[in-house]
Design a protein around this motif. Structure first.
Motif, PDB file in Angstrom:
ATOM      1  N   PHE A 105     -18.006  -9.553  20.949  1.00 41.44           N
ATOM      2  CA  PHE A 105     -18.966  -8.509  20.598  1.00 41.44           C
ATOM      3  C   PHE A 105     -19.012  -8.302  19.084  1.00 41.44           C
ATOM      4  O   PHE A 105     -20.078  -8.059  18.509  1.00 41.44           O
ATOM      5  CB  PHE A 105     -18.620  -7.197  21.299  1.00 41.44           C
ATOM      6  N   GLY A 106     -17.848  -8.402  18.424  1.00 40.52           N
ATOM      7  CA  GLY A 106     -17.815  -8.263  16.967  1.00 40.52           C
ATOM      8  C   GLY A 106     -18.596  -9.367  16.271  1.00 40.52           C
ATOM      9  O   GLY A 106     -19.310  -9.120  15.292  1.00 40.52           O
ATOM     10  N   LEU A 107     -18.487 -10.599  16.784  1.00 41.06           N
ATOM     11  CA  LEU A 107     -19.213 -11.731  16.206  1.00 41.06           C
ATOM     12  C   LEU A 107     -20.724 -11.596  16.426  1.00 41.06           C
ATOM     13  O   LEU A 107     -21.522 -11.881  15.526  1.00 41.06           O
ATOM     14  CB  LEU A 107     -18.712 -13.043  16.804  1.00 41.06           C
ATOM     15  N   ILE A 108     -21.109 -11.163  17.637  1.00 44.98           N
ATOM     16  CA  ILE A 108     -22.532 -10.931  17.902  1.00 44.98           C
ATOM     17  C   ILE A 108     -23.067  -9.869  16.952  1.00 44.98           C
ATOM     18  O   ILE A 108     -24.148 -10.007  16.362  1.00 44.98           O
ATOM     19  CB  ILE A 108     -22.749 -10.498  19.369  1.00 44.98           C
TER      20      ILE A 108
ATOM     21  N   GLY B 266      -9.862 -17.955  11.005  1.00 44.89           N
ATOM     22  CA  GLY B 266      -9.480 -16.552  11.143  1.00 44.89           C
ATOM     23  C   GLY B 266      -9.817 -16.006  12.518  1.00 44.89           C
ATOM     24  O   GLY B 266      -9.027 -15.270  13.128  1.00 44.89           O
ATOM     25  N   ILE B 267     -10.981 -16.373  13.040  1.00 43.25           N
ATOM     26  CA  ILE B 267     -11.398 -15.929  14.374  1.00 43.25           C
ATOM     27  C   ILE B 267     -10.440 -16.464  15.438  1.00 43.25           C
ATOM     28  O   ILE B 267     -10.109 -15.768  16.403  1.00 43.25           O
ATOM     29  CB  ILE B 267     -12.840 -16.390  14.671  1.00 43.25           C
ATOM     30  N   TYR B 268      -9.980 -17.695  15.242  1.00 45.94           N
ATOM     31  CA  TYR B 268      -9.025 -18.294  16.174  1.00 45.94           C
ATOM     32  C   TYR B 268      -7.766 -17.419  16.298  1.00 45.94           C
ATOM     33  O   TYR B 268      -7.262 -17.175  17.402  1.00 45.94           O
ATOM     34  CB  TYR B 268      -8.642 -19.698  15.709  1.00 45.94           C
ATOM     35  N   PHE B 269      -7.265 -16.934  15.173  1.00 50.83           N
ATOM     36  CA  PHE B 269      -6.060 -16.099  15.195  1.00 50.83           C
ATOM     37  C   PHE B 269      -6.343 -14.699  15.745  1.00 50.83           C
ATOM     38  O   PHE B 269      -5.461 -14.068  16.330  1.00 50.83           O
ATOM     39  CB  PHE B 269      -5.456 -15.987  13.790  1.00 50.83           C
ATOM     40  N   LEU B 270      -7.568 -14.205  15.564  1.00 51.77           N
ATOM     41  CA  LEU B 270      -7.915 -12.887  16.107  1.00 51.77           C
ATOM     42  C   LEU B 270      -7.968 -12.894  17.623  1.00 51.77           C
ATOM     43  O   LEU B 270      -7.667 -11.899  18.274  1.00 51.77           O
ATOM     44  CB  LEU B 270      -9.292 -12.438  15.585  1.00 51.77           C
ATOM     45  N   THR B 271      -8.366 -14.038  18.190  1.00 52.14           N
ATOM     46  CA  THR B 271      -8.574 -14.132  19.646  1.00 52.14           C
ATOM     47  C   THR B 271      -7.251 -14.387  20.353  1.00 52.14           C
ATOM     48  O   THR B 271      -6.620 -15.431  20.144  1.00 52.14           O
ATOM     49  CB  THR B 271      -9.564 -15.274  19.963  1.00 52.14           C
ATOM     50  N   PRO B 272      -6.792 -13.454  21.202  1.00 48.94           N
ATOM     51  CA  PRO B 272      -5.499 -13.630  21.882  1.00 48.94           C
ATOM     52  C   PRO B 272      -5.481 -14.808  22.841  1.00 48.94           C
ATOM     53  O   PRO B 272      -4.503 -15.536  22.944  1.00 48.94           O
ATOM     54  CB  PRO B 272      -5.311 -12.298  22.631  1.00 48.94           C
ATOM     55  N   GLU B 273      -6.594 -14.998  23.578  1.00 55.79           N
ATOM     56  CA  GLU B 273      -6.746 -16.134  24.493  1.00 55.79           C
ATOM     57  C   GLU B 273      -8.230 -16.280  24.811  1.00 55.79           C
ATOM     58  O   GLU B 273      -8.989 -15.320  24.745  1.00 55.79           O
ATOM     59  CB  GLU B 273      -5.943 -15.903  25.787  1.00 55.79           C
ATOM     60  N   PHE B 274      -8.644 -17.502  25.113  1.00 49.41           N
ATOM     61  CA  PHE B 274     -10.056 -17.740  25.413  1.00 49.41           C
ATOM     62  C   PHE B 274     -10.307 -17.451  26.894  1.00 49.41           C
ATOM     63  O   PHE B 274     -10.528 -18.345  27.703  1.00 49.41           O
ATOM     64  CB  PHE B 274     -10.446 -19.161  25.024  1.00 49.41           C
ATOM     65  N   ASN B 275     -10.248 -16.165  27.211  1.00 53.48           N
ATOM     66  CA  ASN B 275     -10.411 -15.693  28.577  1.00 53.48           C
ATOM     67  C   ASN B 275     -11.316 -14.468  28.542  1.00 53.48           C
ATOM     68  O   ASN B 275     -10.967 -13.444  27.946  1.00 53.48           O
ATOM     69  CB  ASN B 275      -9.043 -15.339  29.174  1.00 53.48           C
ATOM     70  N   LEU B 276     -12.475 -14.571  29.193  1.00 53.30           N
ATOM     71  CA  LEU B 276     -13.453 -13.492  29.147  1.00 53.30           C
ATOM     72  C   LEU B 276     -13.004 -12.256  29.925  1.00 53.30           C
ATOM     73  O   LEU B 276     -13.654 -11.207  29.857  1.00 53.30           O
ATOM     74  CB  LEU B 276     -14.813 -13.969  29.677  1.00 53.30           C
TER      75      LEU B 276
ATOM     76  N   ILE C  44      -2.793 -12.350  10.302  1.00 50.47           N
ATOM     77  CA  ILE C  44      -3.057 -13.709   9.796  1.00 50.47           C
ATOM     78  C   ILE C  44      -4.560 -13.993   9.815  1.00 50.47           C
ATOM     79  O   ILE C  44      -5.125 -14.490   8.840  1.00 50.47           O
ATOM     80  CB  ILE C  44      -2.306 -14.764  10.640  1.00 50.47           C
ATOM     81  N   GLY C  45      -5.210 -13.674  10.940  1.00 48.86           N
ATOM     82  CA  GLY C  45      -6.656 -13.872  11.037  1.00 48.86           C
ATOM     83  C   GLY C  45      -7.404 -13.062  10.006  1.00 48.86           C
ATOM     84  O   GLY C  45      -8.359 -13.545   9.383  1.00 48.86           O
ATOM     85  N   GLY C  46      -6.956 -11.826   9.807  1.00 44.93           N
ATOM     86  CA  GLY C  46      -7.587 -10.968   8.807  1.00 44.93           C
ATOM     87  C   GLY C  46      -7.445 -11.506   7.399  1.00 44.93           C
ATOM     88  O   GLY C  46      -8.389 -11.466   6.602  1.00 44.93           O
ATOM     89  N   ILE C  47      -6.267 -12.030   7.086  1.00 39.78           N
ATOM     90  CA  ILE C  47      -6.030 -12.604   5.750  1.00 39.78           C
ATOM     91  C   ILE C  47      -6.962 -13.793   5.512  1.00 39.78           C
ATOM     92  O   ILE C  47      -7.556 -13.929   4.438  1.00 39.78           O
ATOM     93  CB  ILE C  47      -4.555 -13.033   5.594  1.00 39.78           C
ATOM     94  N   LEU C  48      -7.108 -14.642   6.522  1.00 37.31           N
ATOM     95  CA  LEU C  48      -7.992 -15.813   6.377  1.00 37.31           C
ATOM     96  C   LEU C  48      -9.447 -15.388   6.170  1.00 37.31           C
ATOM     97  O   LEU C  48     -10.149 -15.928   5.311  1.00 37.31           O
ATOM     98  CB  LEU C  48      -7.880 -16.712   7.609  1.00 37.31           C
ATOM     99  N   ILE C  49      -9.888 -14.394   6.960  1.00 37.02           N
ATOM    100  CA  ILE C  49     -11.271 -13.923   6.824  1.00 37.02           C
ATOM    101  C   ILE C  49     -11.492 -13.269   5.468  1.00 37.02           C
ATOM    102  O   ILE C  49     -12.476 -13.536   4.773  1.00 37.02           O
ATOM    103  CB  ILE C  49     -11.611 -12.944   7.971  1.00 37.02           C
ATOM    104  N   LEU C  50     -10.539 -12.419   5.062  1.00 36.79           N
ATOM    105  CA  LEU C  50     -10.697 -11.715   3.783  1.00 36.79           C
ATOM    106  C   LEU C  50     -10.454 -12.642   2.588  1.00 36.79           C
ATOM    107  O   LEU C  50     -10.848 -12.322   1.463  1.00 36.79           O
ATOM    108  CB  LEU C  50      -9.764 -10.513   3.728  1.00 36.79           C
TER     109      LEU C  50
END
Length: 285
Positions: free
Chosen positions: A153-156, A133-143, A267-273
């Protein structure tokens, strides 16, 4: 017994509904998160103090060990709130809330370290679903991408929230929930006051309205009801059941902020929920 269980469920869900307003309020308030959380805590402490005085709730802490646990839980709570509000400001309500609400599974994974329980394959499986789910939430792995930073920040925030809830679970049977929240609010207020030397603090008129709602409805009432639910449910069960919060929060954001979540976020939200549904069917008090 059945009626009492229904009453407990209703109280937990009312608390969940009230807490879910934090998403739109966090986006609506224009001040830096450390300042917002300071005002949130001092106002909540004021209203909780009045309630405690009116109800004649005992504020005495039994021993130094309990005092230390309550203070540490307050510090964890403060970090959770500040990082969560940064997540909201960097991204949107959907991403901020959904990344935070990985905390029920994180709670289930951390509980064996604190209580005499064993980590089982089901919890590992739920953890894998959450990672997807986190993978789908993240638009790109770019800080440099604010939405990616919002997820981080949400994960922390979710880790600190899980740790705080686990610590409080050990004390909720001995103390009143309002009393615990009161001391936590005082702790965060004392720790965050130096933020006024770093950030500009000029609340506007609409900021004050939002801060009062955040302090009374979201914090003083919502979080107290949630803490009280620990007496009737395990921390992980209460956390899993409370994961309907993102749904409430996203609906509030659609209505009040016109924020429509992207398809990948859905999609990410559905997986997490989905972890909520799985855990709800398999966990019992």
């Amino acid at each position: 017994m059945k009626n009492q269980h229904i009453k407990n469920l209703i109280e937990l869900n009312i608390g969940v509904l009230f807490i879910s307003t934090s998403g739109i309020l966090g986006r609506y308030i224009s001040m830096p998160p450390p300042i917002t959380i300071w005002f949130r805590c001092i106002l909540a402490a004021l209203f909780l103090g009045i309630f405690i005085w009116y109800r004649k709730i005992n504020l005495k802490i039994a021993n130094k060990k309990d005092f230390k646990t309550i203070v540490i839980s307050g510090l964890l709570f403060g970090v959770h709130w500040v990082t969560y509000f940064y997540a909201l400001q960097l991204s949107n309500v959907a991403i901020g809330m959904l990344s935070l609400f990985t905390y029920p599974v994180i709670t289930a994974l951390l509980e064996p370290l604190f209580f005499k329980t064993k980590l089982n394959n089901k919890q590992v499986f739920l953890g894998v679903i959450v990672l997807a789910g986190i993978y789908f939430l993240t638009p790109e792995f770019n800080l440099e991408n604010n939405y990616t930073l919002g997820v981080i920040f949400g994960l922390i925030s979710s880790v600190f929230y899980a740790l705080r809830n686990i610590l409080l679970k050990q004390k909720i049977d001995a103390y009143n929930g309002s009393m615990l929240m009161f001391y936590q609010m005082i702790t965060v207020t004392l720790v965050l006051w130096p933020a006024f030397f770093i950030f500009d603090a000029s609340p506007s008129a609409h900021d004050w309205e939002s801060l009062l709602t955040l302090a009374i409805l979201t914090t003083a009432i919502g979080h107290t009801l949630f803490i009280m639910s620990f007496k009737n449910f395990t921390v992980s069960t209460a956390s899993i059941m409370s994961s309907i919060q993102p749904i409430y929060g996203i609906l509030f954001a659609i209505i009040f902020l016109s924020e429509i979540p992207a398809s990948k976020t859905v999609i990410g939200g559905i997986l997490i929920l989905l972890t909520v549904v799985i855990e709800s069917f398999q966990t019992k008090k």
